[in-house]
Design a protein around this motif. Structure first.
Motif, PDB file in Angstrom:
ATOM      1  N   SER A 209      28.022 137.862  97.595  1.00  0.00           N
ATOM      2  CA  SER A 209      28.581 137.251  96.398  1.00  0.00           C
ATOM      3  C   SER A 209      29.399 137.852  95.423  1.00  0.00           C
ATOM      4  O   SER A 209      29.248 138.994  95.173  1.00  0.00           O
ATOM      5  CB  SER A 209      27.369 136.722  95.274  1.00  0.00           C
ATOM      6  N   LYS A 212      32.378 134.902  91.395  1.00  0.00           N
ATOM      7  CA  LYS A 212      33.605 134.117  90.893  1.00  0.00           C
ATOM      8  C   LYS A 212      32.800 132.724  90.621  1.00  0.00           C
ATOM      9  O   LYS A 212      33.311 132.057  89.397  1.00  0.00           O
ATOM     10  CB  LYS A 212      34.465 133.666  92.167  1.00  0.00           C
ATOM     11  N   ALA A 272      23.704 132.836  90.573  1.00  0.00           N
ATOM     12  CA  ALA A 272      23.585 134.361  91.096  1.00  0.00           C
ATOM     13  C   ALA A 272      22.828 134.114  92.607  1.00  0.00           C
ATOM     14  O   ALA A 272      22.239 133.445  92.623  1.00  0.00           O
ATOM     15  CB  ALA A 272      22.827 135.224  90.266  1.00  0.00           C
ATOM     16  N   ALA A 273      23.516 135.062  93.505  1.00  0.00           N
ATOM     17  CA  ALA A 273      22.841 134.984  94.625  1.00  0.00           C
ATOM     18  C   ALA A 273      21.926 136.393  94.514  1.00  0.00           C
ATOM     19  O   ALA A 273      21.848 137.557  94.681  1.00  0.00           O
ATOM     20  CB  ALA A 273      23.547 135.478  95.682  1.00  0.00           C
ATOM     21  N   VAL A 274      20.558 135.857  94.083  1.00  0.00           N
ATOM     22  CA  VAL A 274      19.474 136.781  93.969  1.00  0.00           C
ATOM     23  C   VAL A 274      18.790 137.288  95.166  1.00  0.00           C
ATOM     24  O   VAL A 274      18.263 136.486  96.218  1.00  0.00           O
ATOM     25  CB  VAL A 274      18.335 136.365  92.894  1.00  0.00           C
ATOM     26  N   ASP A 307      10.831 134.732  91.971  1.00  0.00           N
ATOM     27  CA  ASP A 307      11.837 133.791  91.854  1.00  0.00           C
ATOM     28  C   ASP A 307      12.092 133.386  90.363  1.00  0.00           C
ATOM     29  O   ASP A 307      11.300 132.750  89.535  1.00  0.00           O
ATOM     30  CB  ASP A 307      11.036 132.425  92.611  1.00  0.00           C
ATOM     31  N   ILE A 308      13.342 133.795  89.924  1.00  0.00           N
ATOM     32  CA  ILE A 308      13.570 133.801  88.577  1.00  0.00           C
ATOM     33  C   ILE A 308      13.719 132.565  88.252  1.00  0.00           C
ATOM     34  O   ILE A 308      13.377 131.975  87.173  1.00  0.00           O
ATOM     35  CB  ILE A 308      14.966 134.506  88.119  1.00  0.00           C
ATOM     36  N   LEU A 309      14.474 131.567  88.981  1.00  0.00           N
ATOM     37  CA  LEU A 309      14.799 130.093  88.765  1.00  0.00           C
ATOM     38  C   LEU A 309      13.412 129.122  88.770  1.00  0.00           C
ATOM     39  O   LEU A 309      13.208 128.392  87.606  1.00  0.00           O
ATOM     40  CB  LEU A 309      15.749 129.423  89.745  1.00  0.00           C
ATOM     41  N   GLY A 323      20.214 124.668  89.277  1.00  0.00           N
ATOM     42  CA  GLY A 323      20.302 125.971  90.282  1.00  0.00           C
ATOM     43  C   GLY A 323      21.072 125.749  91.244  1.00  0.00           C
ATOM     44  O   GLY A 323      21.898 124.707  91.375  1.00  0.00           O
ATOM     45  N   PHE A 324      21.603 126.909  91.979  1.00  0.00           N
ATOM     46  CA  PHE A 324      22.376 126.498  93.152  1.00  0.00           C
ATOM     47  C   PHE A 324      21.735 126.744  94.528  1.00  0.00           C
ATOM     48  O   PHE A 324      20.695 127.328  94.250  1.00  0.00           O
ATOM     49  CB  PHE A 324      23.382 127.806  93.276  1.00  0.00           C
ATOM     50  N   ALA A 325      22.059 126.216  95.445  1.00  0.00           N
ATOM     51  CA  ALA A 325      21.462 126.478  96.799  1.00  0.00           C
ATOM     52  C   ALA A 325      22.603 126.991  97.869  1.00  0.00           C
ATOM     53  O   ALA A 325      23.516 125.998  98.023  1.00  0.00           O
ATOM     54  CB  ALA A 325      20.767 125.297  97.401  1.00  0.00           C
ATOM     55  N   ALA A 326      22.351 128.017  98.255  1.00  0.00           N
ATOM     56  CA  ALA A 326      23.533 128.745  99.352  1.00  0.00           C
ATOM     57  C   ALA A 326      22.730 128.434 100.751  1.00  0.00           C
ATOM     58  O   ALA A 326      21.803 128.719 101.023  1.00  0.00           O
ATOM     59  CB  ALA A 326      23.611 129.976  99.067  1.00  0.00           C
ATOM     60  N   LYS A 342      11.438 124.519  93.144  1.00  0.00           N
ATOM     61  CA  LYS A 342      11.674 125.189  91.676  1.00  0.00           C
ATOM     62  C   LYS A 342      11.545 124.338  90.771  1.00  0.00           C
ATOM     63  O   LYS A 342      11.237 124.789  89.641  1.00  0.00           O
ATOM     64  CB  LYS A 342      13.100 125.923  91.830  1.00  0.00           C
ATOM     65  N   ASN A 350      25.788 124.460  98.430  1.00  0.00           N
ATOM     66  CA  ASN A 350      27.054 124.911  98.828  1.00  0.00           C
ATOM     67  C   ASN A 350      26.841 125.225 100.376  1.00  0.00           C
ATOM     68  O   ASN A 350      25.860 126.264 100.451  1.00  0.00           O
ATOM     69  CB  ASN A 350      28.041 125.596  98.036  1.00  0.00           C
ATOM     70  N   ASN A 364      35.314 125.971  96.272  1.00  0.00           N
ATOM     71  CA  ASN A 364      33.831 125.617  96.733  1.00  0.00           C
ATOM     72  C   ASN A 364      33.665 124.251  96.939  1.00  0.00           C
ATOM     73  O   ASN A 364      34.326 123.218  96.330  1.00  0.00           O
ATOM     74  CB  ASN A 364      32.830 126.089  95.744  1.00  0.00           C
TER      75      ASN A 364
END
Ligand code: PMT
Length: 402
Positions: A209, A212, A272-274, A307-309, A323-326, A342, A350, A364
């Motif tokens: 990551s 961006k 963020a990619a945690v 898991d912060i989210l 949230g984002f999911a990679a 979550k 994405n 993206n």
């Protein structure tokens, strides 16, 4: 357009004759406009003309006691919601790129925290000169917006790129850069970039990551008038204008920073990619291969990171959480499982294995996965545009349609 306070900085080129028309166009759109001029600009258009069309005293000198007594140059820099430099000569572009402050316009430009739009206008060869082009690259990377120049007949007799954009086009761009203020009053907490989990004194577990995506969300939220806190893992990107940035390295540090900011946040976007795992006991020194049995590597004992989210979603409070999911496989099904596990209001999925999408690209391709089953697939867009689309959905979430 909502009323914004626009500082029009006029510099010394023939296109300055269009400045009065630009002031009128900006005012017709409902903006309050003040003008600042360089001494050279005064050769092309009279301050009195700009005073008449703006309805405000015009500033031309840095240290003039009378002008400073009206509104001092720092107050002018703070007053502006947006600074428009039009026309922008090669000289002012060089000063802006290098941070010079030797006249009123360059000083105010350095002092302001407002976003900036420049409308270059100059001779074709000056525009194409590598020095000017390098300065433009610097300004672009710093988040300065640029409109024009356009091609056509130039005052110097040359034909080509160098004409200032038309006043209406500059006013339209100003409306876009100034943003909608739709998030004024909101506190947006954004996370960006990847975390680094130490293995020993020199190595870490990390991911690709770049930050961006998260930085684009932070910039867009600030553009919409929000107060923005950006908690970022290591990233080489510039902090967007108007954004407070907190740098962290590990997932545990990110959790601590996020939870400290959470009580104030009305919107949280977790781009963020945690790292899901960290090394249980990182070595204080460097792990040396000579100290290991031949042909073998160290065994790393990994433990789960919080898991912060999920923790944010469990924390009571009236806030929107996105949230984002990679993903690399079945995008929607995996994102839906994460959304349910979550408990956030929207999951932005994405496909990080797709070209031009996910890690480190400027674009993206995302799918919005909503609680209740709805799915919205967006085309591949710039990360700035994806950020805008995400923040556009906040109203929908608040309206209970999510
Ligand atoms: O930074 P770029 O180079 O622009 O790339 C953008 C991106 C691909 C990193 C971004 O678009 C993205 O997908 N971010 C989320 C990456 C991720 O960690 O996804 P995940 O599916 O593993 O996690 C799901 C969500 O839970 C994410 O919002 C993540 O921030 C959060 N999470 C995950 C693990 C953890 N321990 N704590 C978390 O809060």
């Amino acid at each position: 357009m909502e009323q914004r306070r626009i500082l029009l900085a006029v510099t010394g080129g023939i296109a300055a004759y269009k400045a009065p028309e630009l002031v009128r166009t900006l005012r017709r759109a409902g903006n309050a406009v003040r003008c600042a001029m360089t001494p050279n600009a005064v050769q092309f258009v009279a301050p009195l003309t700009l005073q008449a069309v703006s309805g405000q005293a015009v500033r031309t000198q840095l240290f003039d006691p009378v002008e400073e007594g009206g509104i001092d140059h720092i107050a002018l820099a703070d007053w502006a919601d947006l600074v428009v430099v039009a026309p922008a000569t090669a000289n002012i572009l060089a000063k802006l790129a290098h941070g010079l402050a030797d006249d009123l316009v360059s000083t105010v430009a350095l002092a302001t925290r407002a976003p900036m739009l420049v409308a270059p206008a100059m001779n074709l060869n000056m525009w194409l000169h590598p020095a000017t082009q390098n300065n433009m690259t610097t300004l672009r990377q710093r988040g300065v917006r640029i409109i024009g120049p356009e091609s056509g007949e130039l005052a110097c007799g040359w034909d080509g790129e160098g004409r200032m954009a038309e006043p209406q086009a500059i006013a339209d761009a100003a409306a876009w850069v100034a943003g909608t203020r739709a998030l004024a009053g909101d506190v947006v907490l954004v996370t960006a970039s990847g975390t680094r989990e130490p293995v020993d004194a020199v190595r870490y577990l990390g991911n690709r990551s770049s930050g961006k995506m998260g930085f684009a969300v932070a910039a867009e939220a600030a553009r919409r008038g929000a107060s923005v806190v950006l908690v970022s893992g290591p990233a080489t990107l510039r902090t967007p204008a108007g954004v407070r940035r907190i740098d962290v390295e590990t997932a545990l540090e990110m959790r601590e920073a996020v939870l400290a900011e959470l009580p104030e946040a009305t919107i949280v976007v977790k781009a963020a990619a945690v790292a899901d795992f960290r090394v249980a006991r990182p070595e204080a020194g460097k792990i040396r291969k000579e100290e290991l049995p031949p042909d073998s590597g160290p065994t790393l004992d990994l433990v789960r990171n919080p898991d912060i989210l999920a923790e944010i979603c469990r924390t009571p409070g009236n806030r929107v959480v996105i949230g984002f999911a990679a993903e690399t496989g079945d995008l929607v099904a995996s994102a839906r499982r994460k959304l349910e596990r979550k408990g956030c209001d929207l999951m932005v999925a994405n496909d990080v294995s797709r070209e031009g999408s996910g890690f480190d690209s400027d674009t993206n391709a995302v799918v919005f996965v909503w609680p209740g089953g709805d799915v919205e697939e967006l085309p591949c867009l710039s990360k700035t545009e994806v950020a805008a689309q995400i923040l556009d959905r906040v109203a929908k979430i608040r309206g209970g349609n999510g």
